[in-house]
Design a protein around this motif. Structure first.
Motif, short mmCIF file in Angstrom:
data_model
loop_
_atom_site.label_atom_id
_atom_site.label_comp_id
_atom_site.label_asym_id
_atom_site.label_seq_id
_atom_site.Cartn_x
_atom_site.Cartn_y
_atom_site.Cartn_z
N GLN A 149 0.86 -1.18 0.00
CA GLN A 149 0.00 0.00 0.00
C GLN A 149 0.90 1.23 0.00
O GLN A 149 2.09 1.13 0.28
CB GLN A 149 -0.88 0.01 1.24
CG GLN A 149 -0.09 0.00 2.54
CD GLN A 149 -0.99 -0.23 3.74
OE1 GLN A 149 -1.76 0.62 4.13
NE2 GLN A 149 -0.89 -1.43 4.32
N LEU A 157 -0.28 9.23 9.14
CA LEU A 157 -1.27 8.84 10.14
C LEU A 157 -0.58 8.37 11.42
O LEU A 157 -0.93 8.79 12.52
CB LEU A 157 -2.16 7.72 9.59
CG LEU A 157 -3.21 8.13 8.55
CD1 LEU A 157 -3.87 6.92 7.94
CD2 LEU A 157 -4.26 9.03 9.19
N LEU A 188 -3.69 -1.40 16.28
CA LEU A 188 -3.89 -0.68 15.03
C LEU A 188 -2.92 -1.18 13.97
O LEU A 188 -3.28 -1.43 12.82
CB LEU A 188 -3.70 0.82 15.23
CG LEU A 188 -4.82 1.57 15.95
CD1 LEU A 188 -4.44 3.03 16.15
CD2 LEU A 188 -6.11 1.48 15.17
N ALA A 191 -3.61 -4.44 12.42
CA ALA A 191 -4.64 -4.43 11.38
C ALA A 191 -4.03 -4.54 10.00
O ALA A 191 -4.64 -5.03 9.07
CB ALA A 191 -5.45 -3.15 11.47
N LEU A 192 -2.81 -4.02 9.89
CA LEU A 192 -2.19 -3.92 8.58
C LEU A 192 -1.54 -5.22 8.14
O LEU A 192 -1.14 -5.37 7.00
CB LEU A 192 -1.15 -2.80 8.59
CG LEU A 192 -1.69 -1.44 9.03
CD1 LEU A 192 -0.55 -0.47 9.25
CD2 LEU A 192 -2.65 -0.91 7.98
N ALA B 184 -6.42 3.98 4.23
CA ALA B 184 -5.52 3.53 5.29
C ALA B 184 -6.18 3.71 6.65
O ALA B 184 -6.06 2.85 7.53
CB ALA B 184 -4.21 4.32 5.23
N SER B 187 -8.65 0.97 7.15
CA SER B 187 -8.06 -0.33 7.44
C SER B 187 -7.53 -0.36 8.87
O SER B 187 -7.56 -1.39 9.54
CB SER B 187 -6.95 -0.65 6.44
OG SER B 187 -5.84 0.18 6.67
N LEU B 188 -7.05 0.79 9.35
CA LEU B 188 -6.62 0.85 10.74
C LEU B 188 -7.80 0.64 11.68
O LEU B 188 -7.73 -0.10 12.65
CB LEU B 188 -5.96 2.21 11.03
CG LEU B 188 -4.55 2.43 10.48
CD1 LEU B 188 -4.06 3.83 10.79
CD2 LEU B 188 -3.59 1.41 11.05
N ASP B 190 -10.55 -0.82 10.96
CA ASP B 190 -11.04 -2.19 10.81
C ASP B 190 -10.32 -3.14 11.76
O ASP B 190 -10.89 -4.15 12.19
CB ASP B 190 -10.83 -2.67 9.37
CG ASP B 190 -12.07 -2.40 8.52
OD1 ASP B 190 -13.18 -2.42 9.10
OD2 ASP B 190 -11.94 -2.15 7.32
#
Lengths: 200, 200
Positions: A149, A157, A188, A191-192, B184, B187-188, B190
């Motif tokens: 990504q 962020l 967090l 999640a990635l 992004a 997705s974080l 999520d």
DNA sequence: CCAGTTGACATACCGAGGGTATGCATTCTA
DNA sequence: TAGAATGCATACCCTCGGTATGTCAACTGG
């Protein structure tokens, strides 16, 4: 034997940076007077303006120094961790701890953007901790730990999240908040992670 | 018929806030002179100091006004979304878009913390957008969409992430960056969802 | 070793700008 | 309607960033 000129110069610049950092951190940029800095060192404004173009330039030099010290702690923590994923999380946690210092907060996080302008401040960060965060994110992507990504959005962020969290943690009186924040940050980041990829 | 006193007062205060916001946003707090503000309105410093205790107080009033407008946009977007989870994501996206305004950035995100101090700035945010973010997070926890966890750390991480992202997006020239950032961020978020929980 | 130059400061000064004290006219109020 | 309160102007002070200039010691080439 009198000190050589180059030695004298280095000593004076170092003293100005040290005292400047002290006062900028304690009183904030706007409330610091150049006279107050040079008086504390037994110097005059002439000396300061001989080494720095102005108040903002001195502050910028202080910011750079603070950034470098924070980045050094981040790098040290990251290098001690095994694998790109652990290096990322360790670096983030080290950044949070390093940014707990009130001097770091006031100079680097609060006054920095307002005095230098956001673009300059961002550029300075990109030259130190920001660069390491970007490289760490790229590494976990290259290693397939998280899905491919764009790195830039993610980096900003995370950078903003940690800056704000550091400021909040410094005001918090509950010591568990740090652990909770690190835990939330980890979840967090988790999640990635690409499915079916353990620690790398 | 001459205007009543209460009307006159409101008109003057409103003019000071409007012109102050213009100049604070355009030049930054430090570069704005009170004389410049009152001159543009055909007033004098006496008028300004009659309504505000000082420069910082005028700026604070402007910050509060900006905060309220941003919060209004966030609330409007959130209320239009169905379910606590969609309200959270819609609110976050609305905050990002509202914070794209250069006036909002300079006043609320850059100069605000430095001029007012971080604690005051945080308190102001907690009274507007910050409160809504906290409530939205609490709602998704109460609804079981995300795992139970302390709200405060999460709120500060997200708040900081969005503030920084907004500043970066404003400088970005690639229009895809906004979408990438929102993706992004999603997705974080999520990551926090409890397993086996769809949109709520 | 020494004359000329460079560099590291100090001194004196200026102007901008935030803040204050006070004056004044108009509106409110009893 | 007279006194009180208010909205605003005028005049002033003082801090502080920035500049111009002077001075003395350390360097450098011959």
């Amino acid at each position: 034997m009198s000190p050589t000129k180059i030695e004298q110069r280095q000593a004076t610049v170092h003293a100005l940076l040290t005292e400047g950092r002290r006062q900028f951190a304690r009183d904030g940029y706007a409330a610091v007077s150049l006279a107050g800095i040079v008086d504390a060192l037994g110097l005059t404004k002439g000396a300061l303006y001989h080494h720095f173009p102005g108040k903002a330039a001195l502050f910028r030099a202080v910011v750079e120094q603070v950034q470098e010290q924070v980045a050094a702690r981040v790098v040290a923590a990251a290098e001690a961790a095994p694998g790109s994923w652990r290096q990322l999380t360790a670096g983030c946690e080290a950044f949070l701890r390093a940014s707990a210092d009130p001097e770091v907060q006031r100079i680097m996080l609060i006054d920095g953007p307002a005095v230098l302008g956001w673009d300059v401040w961002r550029a300075l960060d990109d030259a130190s901790s920001g660069r390491h965060l970007r490289e760490a994110l790229q590494a976990v992507i290259d290693d397939g730990v998280i899905a491919p990504q764009p790195v830039e959005p993610l980096m900003h962020l995370l950078s903003g999240a940690m800056n704000e969290a550091a400021l909040w943690l410094a005001r918090s009186d509950d010591p568990r908040d740090l652990d909770d924040t690190v835990a939330a940050l980890h979840s967090l980041l988790d999640a990635l992670r690409s499915p079916a990829n353990g620690a790398t």
